[in-house]
Design a protein around this motif. Structure first.
Motif, short mmCIF file in Angstrom:
data_model
loop_
_atom_site.label_atom_id
_atom_site.label_comp_id
_atom_site.label_asym_id
_atom_site.label_seq_id
_atom_site.Cartn_x
_atom_site.Cartn_y
_atom_site.Cartn_z
N ASN A 52 0.83 -1.22 0.00
CA ASN A 52 0.00 0.00 0.00
C ASN A 52 0.86 1.26 0.00
N ASP A 53 1.88 1.29 0.85
CA ASP A 53 2.75 2.47 0.92
C ASP A 53 3.54 2.67 -0.37
N PHE A 54 4.12 1.58 -0.87
CA PHE A 54 5.00 1.68 -2.04
C PHE A 54 4.26 2.23 -3.25
N PHE A 55 3.01 1.79 -3.42
CA PHE A 55 2.25 2.19 -4.61
C PHE A 55 1.23 3.31 -4.31
N SER A 56 1.44 4.03 -3.23
CA SER A 56 0.49 5.08 -2.84
C SER A 56 0.41 6.22 -3.86
N PHE A 57 1.40 6.35 -4.71
CA PHE A 57 1.37 7.41 -5.73
C PHE A 57 0.43 7.07 -6.90
N ILE A 58 -0.08 5.86 -6.92
CA ILE A 58 -1.04 5.44 -7.95
C ILE A 58 -2.43 5.46 -7.32
N GLU A 102 -6.29 4.73 -6.33
CA GLU A 102 -6.89 3.43 -6.04
C GLU A 102 -7.51 2.75 -7.26
N GLU A 103 -8.20 3.51 -8.07
CA GLU A 103 -8.85 2.94 -9.25
C GLU A 103 -7.80 2.37 -10.22
N GLU A 104 -6.73 3.09 -10.43
CA GLU A 104 -5.66 2.60 -11.31
C GLU A 104 -4.96 1.40 -10.70
N GLN A 105 -4.79 1.40 -9.37
CA GLN A 105 -4.20 0.23 -8.70
C GLN A 105 -5.07 -1.00 -8.94
N ALA A 106 -6.38 -0.83 -8.84
CA ALA A 106 -7.29 -1.96 -9.06
C ALA A 106 -7.19 -2.47 -10.49
N GLN A 107 -7.08 -1.56 -11.46
CA GLN A 107 -6.92 -1.96 -12.85
C GLN A 107 -5.60 -2.70 -13.07
N ASP A 156 -5.72 -6.13 -11.53
CA ASP A 156 -6.50 -7.04 -12.36
C ASP A 156 -5.67 -7.55 -13.54
N ILE A 157 -4.97 -6.66 -14.21
CA ILE A 157 -4.15 -7.04 -15.36
C ILE A 157 -3.02 -7.98 -14.93
N LEU A 158 -2.31 -7.62 -13.87
CA LEU A 158 -1.19 -8.45 -13.41
C LEU A 158 -1.67 -9.79 -12.88
N ARG A 159 -2.79 -9.81 -12.16
CA ARG A 159 -3.34 -11.06 -11.64
C ARG A 159 -3.69 -12.00 -12.80
N ARG A 160 -4.35 -11.46 -13.84
CA ARG A 160 -4.71 -12.30 -14.99
C ARG A 160 -3.47 -12.83 -15.70
N ALA A 161 -2.46 -11.99 -15.86
CA ALA A 161 -1.23 -12.41 -16.52
C ALA A 161 -0.52 -13.49 -15.70
N TYR A 162 -0.43 -13.26 -14.39
CA TYR A 162 0.21 -14.23 -13.51
C TYR A 162 -0.52 -15.57 -13.54
N ARG A 163 -1.83 -15.55 -13.39
CA ARG A 163 -2.61 -16.80 -13.37
C ARG A 163 -2.44 -17.57 -14.67
N LYS A 164 -2.37 -16.86 -15.77
CA LYS A 164 -2.17 -17.53 -17.07
C LYS A 164 -0.79 -18.17 -17.11
N MET A 165 0.23 -17.45 -16.64
CA MET A 165 1.62 -17.98 -16.69
C MET A 165 1.80 -19.23 -15.84
N VAL A 166 1.14 -19.27 -14.68
CA VAL A 166 1.35 -20.42 -13.79
C VAL A 166 0.30 -21.51 -13.98
N GLY A 167 -0.68 -21.26 -14.84
CA GLY A 167 -1.69 -22.27 -15.13
C GLY A 167 -2.83 -22.33 -14.14
N MET A 168 -3.10 -21.21 -13.47
CA MET A 168 -4.24 -21.16 -12.54
C MET A 168 -5.47 -20.71 -13.32
N LYS A 169 -6.61 -21.09 -12.84
CA LYS A 169 -7.86 -20.68 -13.49
C LYS A 169 -8.34 -19.38 -12.90
#
Length: 160
Positions: free
Chosen positions: A131-137, A139-144, A147-160
């Motif tokens: 939270n502290d490290f990314f406080s300059f972003i 909240e709405e952009e953090q959520a976006q 979402d993008i990084l979570r989807r990319a990560y889940r695809k890379m490791v084979g999670m649904k």
């Protein structure tokens, strides 16, 4: 190719070349910066420095009996690197490894009392650091971004 012009004397005078428009450059450099900041906050704790220890500890604490191969897939480490990481955590009395009662060739991991105590201690540190490290972003952009990084990560490791 250099044009023979003046040499940069500060970062303001540096052109990032093709890196300016590559996600991988920003992701790699952000990883370094986030890791340094988190290591500073975890200084002196058995999970500071290196990659995979925090995730391993939290996963084993949350999923008693989890197999090392499952954690290796989640943190994208090969078998030998995962083995070294687990051995180190066992040496620091954070985890124990047991042979599975159901499948004799499989190992299961469990936290020790010291490991459970450390997991409880680091959860709020990890959350606050992010939270502290990314406080300059905002909240709405953090959520976006999440979402993008979570989807990319889940695809890379084979999670649904």
């Amino acid at each position: 190719m250099s044009d023979g012009g003046p040499k940069p004397t500060s970062i303001e005078h540096v052109n990032l070349d093709v890196l300016e428009n590559t996600l991988s450059f920003y992701i790699r450099t952000m990883n370094i910066a986030v890791s340094r900041d988190l290591d500073a906050r975890l200084d002196g704790l058995d999970v500071a420095r290196g990659t995979g220890k925090i995730t391993t500890l939290l996963l084993v604490d949350s999923h008693p009996g989890i197999r090392p191969s499952v954690i290796a897939q989640i943190i994208m480490k090969d078998r030998s690197a995962m083995g070294r990481l687990i051995d180190q955590m066992i040496d620091h009395d954070l985890l124990v490894r047991q042979t599975s009662a159901r499948e004799r060739r499989a190992h299961e991991l469990f936290v020790t009392a010291k490991g459970a105590e450390l997991a409880a201690k680091i959860r709020p540190i990890v959350t606050k650091q992010s939270n502290d490290f990314f406080s300059f972003i905002v909240e709405e952009e953090q959520a976006q971004l999440m979402d993008i990084l979570r989807r990319a990560y889940r695809k890379m490791v084979g999670m649904k």
